[in-house]
Design a protein around this motif. Structure first.
Motif, short mmCIF file in Angstrom:
data_model
loop_
_atom_site.label_atom_id
_atom_site.label_comp_id
_atom_site.label_asym_id
_atom_site.label_seq_id
_atom_site.Cartn_x
_atom_site.Cartn_y
_atom_site.Cartn_z
N GLY A 35 18.36 -10.05 23.92
CA GLY A 35 18.38 -10.65 24.74
C GLY A 35 17.96 -10.51 25.62
O GLY A 35 17.70 -10.15 26.89
N GLY A 36 18.70 -9.98 26.24
CA GLY A 36 19.14 -8.69 27.70
C GLY A 36 18.24 -7.94 26.99
O GLY A 36 17.56 -7.58 28.31
N LEU A 39 14.61 -9.52 28.12
CA LEU A 39 13.99 -9.78 29.23
C LEU A 39 13.83 -8.60 30.56
O LEU A 39 13.54 -7.87 31.19
CB LEU A 39 15.59 -10.56 29.49
CG LEU A 39 15.16 -11.02 31.20
CD1 LEU A 39 13.88 -12.05 31.68
CD2 LEU A 39 17.02 -12.24 31.24
N ALA A 42 10.19 -7.51 31.84
CA ALA A 42 9.24 -8.21 32.39
C ALA A 42 10.21 -8.32 33.36
O ALA A 42 9.59 -7.91 34.43
CB ALA A 42 9.97 -9.43 31.91
N LEU A 43 11.38 -8.05 33.58
CA LEU A 43 11.65 -7.84 35.38
C LEU A 43 11.77 -6.88 35.74
O LEU A 43 11.42 -6.74 37.26
CB LEU A 43 13.94 -7.90 34.54
CG LEU A 43 14.68 -8.88 34.72
CD1 LEU A 43 15.97 -8.94 34.09
CD2 LEU A 43 13.90 -10.57 35.40
N VAL A 115 6.94 -14.78 30.87
CA VAL A 115 7.49 -15.54 29.78
C VAL A 115 7.05 -15.22 27.71
O VAL A 115 7.59 -15.22 27.24
CB VAL A 115 7.80 -16.85 30.49
CG1 VAL A 115 8.13 -18.13 28.75
CG2 VAL A 115 8.80 -17.39 30.56
N VAL A 118 8.38 -12.03 26.89
CA VAL A 118 10.42 -12.05 27.12
C VAL A 118 9.85 -13.07 25.41
O VAL A 118 10.60 -12.13 24.71
CB VAL A 118 10.42 -12.86 27.89
CG1 VAL A 118 12.32 -12.99 26.93
CG2 VAL A 118 10.52 -11.84 29.18
N GLY A 122 11.68 -10.52 21.96
CA GLY A 122 13.01 -10.17 21.30
C GLY A 122 11.85 -10.88 20.52
O GLY A 122 13.18 -10.10 19.47
N GLY A 159 6.08 -5.22 29.69
CA GLY A 159 6.21 -6.20 30.37
C GLY A 159 5.41 -6.32 31.30
O GLY A 159 4.95 -7.48 31.85
#
Length: 480
Positions: A35-36, A39, A42-43, A115, A118, A122, A159
């Motif tokens: 999960g990290g 993300l 995208a961040l 979203v 992400v 994942g 991302g």
């Protein structure tokens, strides 16, 4: 490594059940890591803004904005039907959702578009774990996930709204599905569906689909091949129907793409041609240092049990096709790079996991993670222009903004209406003597300006603009 149709398992003999972590806590750690890592790209993309290539804006974000709001800058590909509306269509509905929720700031609706990426990232990393776990067991497989998820180019690309970024993730999921020895129907359906989606978002990935099908033939996995083809056919029919509705002819965008890029040679005439050596330096610098350690490890594995790595084979043929294609761009390498890293990571992670001393395993893991990040410094080499896009966003906030001038940038290098976020006139220019600059100075609607490294600053101030703020290398100005 590798799958052989004649071998029911690809786990090495050294992976023993009693050495494996307990399922409960281990699954929690795995989900947190996946999960990290999913993300993180995208961040980075939303925080940095900018673009790797203009296609990031004008082949997805701007067409989606046009669909959602009824105005925008449409690139020539969208006038002749060289692209399909699948990804921009989905993005346009997300933009409508963001608008309905009152998310009108460019950072906010760009985050909404992140979203699905992400979730896709994942899915890709979970597939990476399953692919590696079959070969080296859970602990080293987690290290392999870190090797792929923290791979520098993945952090930069994953991302981003480029076809290469989306296609690479679908390809990894497909590689894992076709690698499975169990449940051939499910494996084929998932593999065929994701291979098809990899092509829908980027037609240039079709060569890897053909290689994957040939690999299944060579492995004599007929049942998996059958359901892969059936699922892929379903995706193809959906694409044909989409083109029929949007362009008036089934497969219009695919046929136009093949004609432009392959048959007619028009891509090379319009955008330039380069020799195969064009890719030598980017390819060498983009691969993490530990990749080269995977080569002798792979050779030793081959000697013990000959088998052809599906992602490695796809990447090798894909790079060959890229070298044979006249028009070349560094970003085209990305899907193949991800597959090479997917093929190599389990080999290196397994080697680290087999080191006798705990200190050696920790040091090896640290070196793998550190060096996998390094590749992002060297590839891609393009200026992302994140400060320019952030400056455009800052300059166009407020109800009193009537128009914008962007200095030292062309139309296709800018962020389009997507990052302006409102229907106002805007222009780009390189220098004060350009016609657009002169017209903007006379046009009272143009009351905001963004300029790179102070270009034309004196001329802007002479026309009544004053400096409002500095964003990196960009200066934001305003006038009444």
């Amino acid at each position: 490594m590798t799958v052989s149709a004649s071998l029911p398992s690809s786990l090495p003999p050294s992976v023993e059940p009693e050495a494996m972590p307990s399922p409960g806590p281990w699954r929690g750690v795995l989900m947190a890591v996946v999960g990290g890592l999913a993300l993180l790209p995208a961040l980075l993309a939303v925080a940095q803004l900018g673009r790797i290539h203009p296609d990031e804006v004008y082949q997805l974000l701007e067409p989606a904005w046009f669909r959602a709001h009824g105005y925008g800058v449409m690139a020539w590909e969208w006038r002749v039907g060289l692209r399909n509306w699948a990804a921009p269509g989905v993005a346009s509905w997300l933009l409508r959702l963001a608008d309905a929720l009152g998310l009108t700031h460019p950072l906010a609706y760009r985050a909404v578009l992140a979203v699905p990426q992400v979730l896709l990232q994942g899915w890709m990393l979970w597939a990476t774990y399953r692919f590696a776990e079959r070969r080296v067991g859970p602990g080293p497989a987690l290290l392999a996930v870190l090797g792929v998820g923290l791979y520098g180019p993945v952090l930069v690309f994953a991302g981003r709204t480029l076809g290469e970024s989306l296609s690479a993730a679908f390809l990894v999921v497909a590689m894992e599905a076709l690698d499975r020895q169990e449940a051939p129907v499910r494996a084929g359906l998932l593999g065929g569906c994701t291979l098809g989606l990899a092509v829908v978002v980027r037609y240039g990935s079709a060569v890897m689909v053909l290689v994957a099908l040939a690999w299944l033939v060579g492995a004599r996995r007929w049942k998996v091949l059958l359901f892969t083809c059936l699922a892929g056919l379903g995706v193809a029919l959906a694409l044909g129907a989409l083109d029929w509705v949007t362009w008036g002819k089934p497969f219009h965008s695919l046929l136009a793409y093949v004609d432009f890029n392959v048959l007619s040679g028009q891509a090379a005439r319009q955008f330039g041609a380069s020799p195969p050596s064009f890719y030598a330096l980017p390819l060498l610098t983009a691969l993490p240092p530990w990749f080269w350690g995977a080569l002798p490890l792979g050779w030793l594995s081959w000697r013990r049990r000959p088998a052809v790595s599906l992602p490695g084979l796809c990447a090798a043929v894909y790079f060959t096709a890229l070298c044979a294609t006249a028009h070349k761009e560094e970003r085209f390498l990305y899907p193949g790079l991800v597959l090479l890293v997917l093929a190599a990571a389990p080999q290196v992670a397994g080697f680290v996991g087999r080191l006798g001393a705990e200190r050696g395993r920790k040091l090896g893991s640290l070196l793998l993670v550190a060096t996998t990040l390094l590749a992002g410094v060297l590839y891609p080499r393009e200026d992302l222009k994140g400060d320019q896009f952030r400056a455009i966003v800052a300059a166009t906030r407020g109800d009193d903004v009537r128009g914008l001038l962007i200095v030292n940038e062309g139309l296709w290098g800018s962020g389009g209406f997507f990052y302006i976020g409102k229907n106002i006139p805007w222009m780009t220019c390189d220098r004060p003597r350009d016609a657009n600059f002169q017209a903007a100075m006379r046009d009272g609607r143009i009351n905001r300006a963004v300029t790179f490294e102070g270009r034309a600053l004196e001329e802007l101030q002479a026309a009544g603009f004053r400096v409002v703020t500095q964003v990196g290398r960009e200066t934001v100005l305003a006038r009444k």
